[in-house]
Design a protein around this motif. Structure first.
Motif, PDB file in Angstrom:
ATOM      1  N   LYS A 274       0.843  -1.202   0.000  1.00 50.38           N
ATOM      2  CA  LYS A 274       0.000   0.000   0.000  1.00 50.38           C
ATOM      3  C   LYS A 274       0.877   1.249   0.000  1.00 50.38           C
ATOM      4  O   LYS A 274       1.369   1.699   1.041  1.00 50.38           O
ATOM      5  CB  LYS A 274      -0.922  -0.004   1.218  1.00 50.38           C
ATOM      6  CG  LYS A 274      -1.949  -1.137   1.171  1.00 50.38           C
ATOM      7  CD  LYS A 274      -2.872  -1.083   2.386  1.00 50.38           C
ATOM      8  CE  LYS A 274      -3.903  -2.205   2.328  1.00 50.38           C
ATOM      9  NZ  LYS A 274      -4.822  -2.177   3.497  1.00 50.38           N
ATOM     10  N   PHE A 275       1.051   1.805  -1.195  1.00 50.72           N
ATOM     11  CA  PHE A 275       1.810   3.054  -1.325  1.00 50.72           C
ATOM     12  C   PHE A 275       0.988   4.219  -0.783  1.00 50.72           C
ATOM     13  O   PHE A 275      -0.245   4.226  -0.874  1.00 50.72           O
ATOM     14  CB  PHE A 275       2.140   3.328  -2.790  1.00 50.72           C
ATOM     15  CG  PHE A 275       3.229   2.475  -3.359  1.00 50.72           C
ATOM     16  CD1 PHE A 275       4.567   2.792  -3.155  1.00 50.72           C
ATOM     17  CD2 PHE A 275       2.914   1.348  -4.116  1.00 50.72           C
ATOM     18  CE1 PHE A 275       5.567   2.010  -3.689  1.00 50.72           C
ATOM     19  CE2 PHE A 275       3.918   0.562  -4.657  1.00 50.72           C
ATOM     20  CZ  PHE A 275       5.251   0.887  -4.442  1.00 50.72           C
ATOM     21  N   ASN A 276       1.671   5.228  -0.279  1.00 55.05           N
ATOM     22  CA  ASN A 276       0.996   6.480   0.056  1.00 55.05           C
ATOM     23  C   ASN A 276       1.434   7.554  -0.937  1.00 55.05           C
ATOM     24  O   ASN A 276       2.336   7.348  -1.746  1.00 55.05           O
ATOM     25  CB  ASN A 276       1.284   6.906   1.504  1.00 55.05           C
ATOM     26  CG  ASN A 276       2.787   7.022   1.777  1.00 55.05           C
ATOM     27  OD1 ASN A 276       3.526   7.609   0.986  1.00 55.05           O
ATOM     28  ND2 ASN A 276       3.238   6.454   2.899  1.00 55.05           N
ATOM     29  N   ARG A 277       0.805   8.721  -0.873  1.00 53.47           N
ATOM     30  CA  ARG A 277       1.081   9.791  -1.836  1.00 53.47           C
ATOM     31  C   ARG A 277       2.535  10.251  -1.774  1.00 53.47           C
ATOM     32  O   ARG A 277       3.155  10.522  -2.806  1.00 53.47           O
ATOM     33  CB  ARG A 277       0.153  10.990  -1.575  1.00 53.47           C
ATOM     34  CG  ARG A 277      -1.312  10.708  -1.902  1.00 53.47           C
ATOM     35  CD  ARG A 277      -2.191  11.912  -1.547  1.00 53.47           C
ATOM     36  NE  ARG A 277      -3.582  11.634  -1.857  1.00 53.47           N
ATOM     37  CZ  ARG A 277      -4.145  11.874  -3.032  1.00 53.47           C
ATOM     38  NH1 ARG A 277      -3.425  12.418  -4.009  1.00 53.47           N
ATOM     39  NH2 ARG A 277      -5.419  11.610  -3.233  1.00 53.47           N
ATOM     40  N   GLU A 278       3.057  10.349  -0.581  1.00 50.28           N
ATOM     41  CA  GLU A 278       4.432  10.818  -0.421  1.00 50.28           C
ATOM     42  C   GLU A 278       5.421   9.878  -1.107  1.00 50.28           C
ATOM     43  O   GLU A 278       6.368  10.319  -1.792  1.00 50.28           O
ATOM     44  CB  GLU A 278       4.786  10.947   1.064  1.00 50.28           C
ATOM     45  CG  GLU A 278       4.077  12.077   1.799  1.00 50.28           C
ATOM     46  CD  GLU A 278       2.605  11.779   2.061  1.00 50.28           C
ATOM     47  OE1 GLU A 278       2.214  10.584   1.991  1.00 50.28           O
ATOM     48  OE2 GLU A 278       1.845  12.726   2.307  1.00 50.28           O
ATOM     49  N   GLN A 279       5.190   8.572  -0.959  1.00 55.13           N
ATOM     50  CA  GLN A 279       6.075   7.598  -1.591  1.00 55.13           C
ATOM     51  C   GLN A 279       5.984   7.680  -3.111  1.00 55.13           C
ATOM     52  O   GLN A 279       7.002   7.626  -3.819  1.00 55.13           O
ATOM     53  CB  GLN A 279       5.727   6.186  -1.112  1.00 55.13           C
ATOM     54  CG  GLN A 279       6.136   5.907   0.327  1.00 55.13           C
ATOM     55  CD  GLN A 279       5.619   4.580   0.821  1.00 55.13           C
ATOM     56  OE1 GLN A 279       4.497   4.178   0.513  1.00 55.13           O
ATOM     57  NE2 GLN A 279       6.441   3.888   1.609  1.00 55.13           N
ATOM     58  N   LEU A 280       4.761   7.817  -3.637  1.00 49.49           N
ATOM     59  CA  LEU A 280       4.584   7.893  -5.091  1.00 49.49           C
ATOM     60  C   LEU A 280       5.241   9.147  -5.652  1.00 49.49           C
ATOM     61  O   LEU A 280       5.917   9.105  -6.687  1.00 49.49           O
ATOM     62  CB  LEU A 280       3.093   7.866  -5.444  1.00 49.49           C
ATOM     63  CG  LEU A 280       2.338   6.564  -5.131  1.00 49.49           C
ATOM     64  CD1 LEU A 280       0.885   6.687  -5.561  1.00 49.49           C
ATOM     65  CD2 LEU A 280       2.994   5.376  -5.827  1.00 49.49           C
ATOM     66  N   ASN A 281       5.036  10.277  -4.976  1.00 49.66           N
ATOM     67  CA  ASN A 281       5.659  11.527  -5.438  1.00 49.66           C
ATOM     68  C   ASN A 281       7.181  11.422  -5.418  1.00 49.66           C
ATOM     69  O   ASN A 281       7.864  11.862  -6.344  1.00 49.66           O
ATOM     70  CB  ASN A 281       5.213  12.690  -4.547  1.00 49.66           C
ATOM     71  CG  ASN A 281       3.983  13.385  -5.100  1.00 49.66           C
ATOM     72  OD1 ASN A 281       3.796  13.459  -6.317  1.00 49.66           O
ATOM     73  ND2 ASN A 281       3.133  13.889  -4.215  1.00 49.66           N
TER      74      ASN A 281
END
Length: 398
Positions: A274-281
């Motif tokens: 489960k990625f979060n937004r911070e990791q994706l950015n």
């Protein structure tokens, strides 16, 4: 030479002419018809009593050598088969019997005194058979297998290989511990992770992954670039272990080694991380286009719909055409109304044909009826969209 000249002078009858006209004498010698030195009968006798007997002896010798070599090879093959059968029987008895540790040691010591003492070259052969059994037979008692390996003294042979100058011998020693799943020997392999020889370093890495627990800590600080072949091997080894997602995957995603980051992203997809937004950015901003490509594919595979705004923002600054196409393909899987509107704006701006092709498909996948009432002011643009739609509606059109 002098004797030959005298003979010619006397036998040809030109002795009297020698002082009178030397040129005439030379001409007479040149044109004189000498008797034939080798007659037909002489040639026949040469063949009969010399050439043919020698040829026959030569051919018979060759045939005898071939027969002898074949006989010798057959005997060696027979001995090898006998030896292999006896070794297989002995090892099978050791591995699958209910012998205690003491009984194992007694039987191995007796075998070493009788067989190995007579033939020192037999030890590597037995080791190879032992490794072959370990590779191909499941559900073997691991502790018992290691005991057999140690009681035979093969650990000394493996250490000798690791200490050898040749990287091939070092790799062979590493392979012994990997096949045996001898986790206690990881410390002997670890120094080779920083070796200057690429192949040896690669073999050490694969062995360490194979011998690691479910966290695979060896990847935490690995600095060398990992090739695609090594990447496939590592992922395959991790998948085979059937463990849960490594607990240090978050650290791998932030690794300075981009090879580790790519492996972490692929593992994330495999284990539904489960990625979060911070990791994706953070990953979309990576300077390596291969890392950006992997995270775009991961968003698509994991169907992370919350990432639509992130991808639309990133598309504007993405420099790689292949990654732009990959973003559009991801929109096709997770897109919504806002994504469709964004793709429509791109349709009039982008000129690359491959990119246009995917944009049209993206809009069509989100809204199948959109192009039934869509009209373009540009006639060429309208014709191009119609041709692209034919491909999307009919997969049999090339």
């Amino acid at each position: 030479m002098k004797d030959l000249v005298n003979y010619l002078v006397e036998e040809t009858g030109i002795k009297e002419q020698l002082s009178m006209n030397p040129k005439l004498v030379l001409l007479s010698i040149t044109n004189y018809n000498f008797p034939t030195i080798l007659t037909t009968r002489d040639f026949f006798l040469f063949l009969k009593y010399f050439f043919i007997p020698v040829l026959i002896v030569f051919l018979v010798s060759i045939v005898m050598v071939i027969v002898f070599r074949r006989y010798r090879l057959d005997r060696l093959d027979f001995k090898r088969v006998q030896l292999e059968d006896s070794v297989n029987t002995f090892l099978t008895e050791l591995i699958f019997s209910d012998y205690s540790e003491e009984e194992l040691k007694i039987r191995i010591d007796a075998f070493k005194k009788v067989s190995l003492k007579k033939n020192k070259k037999l030890a590597p052969f037995i080791l190879q058979k032992l490794l072959h059994i370990k590779q191909n037979v499941q559900q073997i008692n691991q502790e018992k297998f290691i005991l057999i390996y140690e009681y035979f003294g093969f650990n000394k042979l493996t250490k000798k290989l690791l200490a050898d100058r040749s990287w091939e011998h070092k790799s062979e020693g590493i392979m012994h511990y990997q096949i045996l799943d001898y986790k206690a020997k990881k410390d002997l392999i670890a120094p080779f992770l920083t070796n200057h020889h690429k192949a040896l370093r690669s073999n050490a890495l694969i062995a360490m992954i194979s011998l690691s627990d479910e966290n695979f800590d060896v990847l935490d600080h690995y600095e060398a670039t990992i090739t695609r072949a090594e990447e496939f091997k590592i992922l395959d080894l991790i998948y085979q272990k059937e463990v849960s997602i490594p607990t240090n995957i978050n650290a791998w995603l932030k690794s300075t080694n981009e090879s580790i980051v790519i492996i972490a992203i692929k593992l994330a997809v495999r284990y539904k991380f489960k990625f979060n937004r911070e990791q994706l950015n953070y990953l979309l901003e990576n300077s390596n286009p291969l890392v950006r490509k992997e995270i775009i594919i991961a968003i698509r595979e994991l169907k992370l719909e919350f990432a639509n705004p992130l991808l639309m923002a990133h598309y504007k600054i993405e420099k790689s055409l292949r990654n732009k196409i990959s973003i559009i393909k991801t929109f096709q899987k997770i897109g919504n109304t806002s994504t469709k509107e964004y793709a429509l704006r791109l349709l009039t701006k982008e000129n690359d044909l491959d990119l246009k092709f995917e944009i049209v498909n993206c809009i069509y996948q989100i809204d199948n009826n959109f192009f039934s009432h869509y009209k373009s002011k540009d006639r060429l643009e309208a014709e191009l969209i119609s041709k692209i739609l034919l491909h999307h509606k009919n997969p049999y059109i090339n």
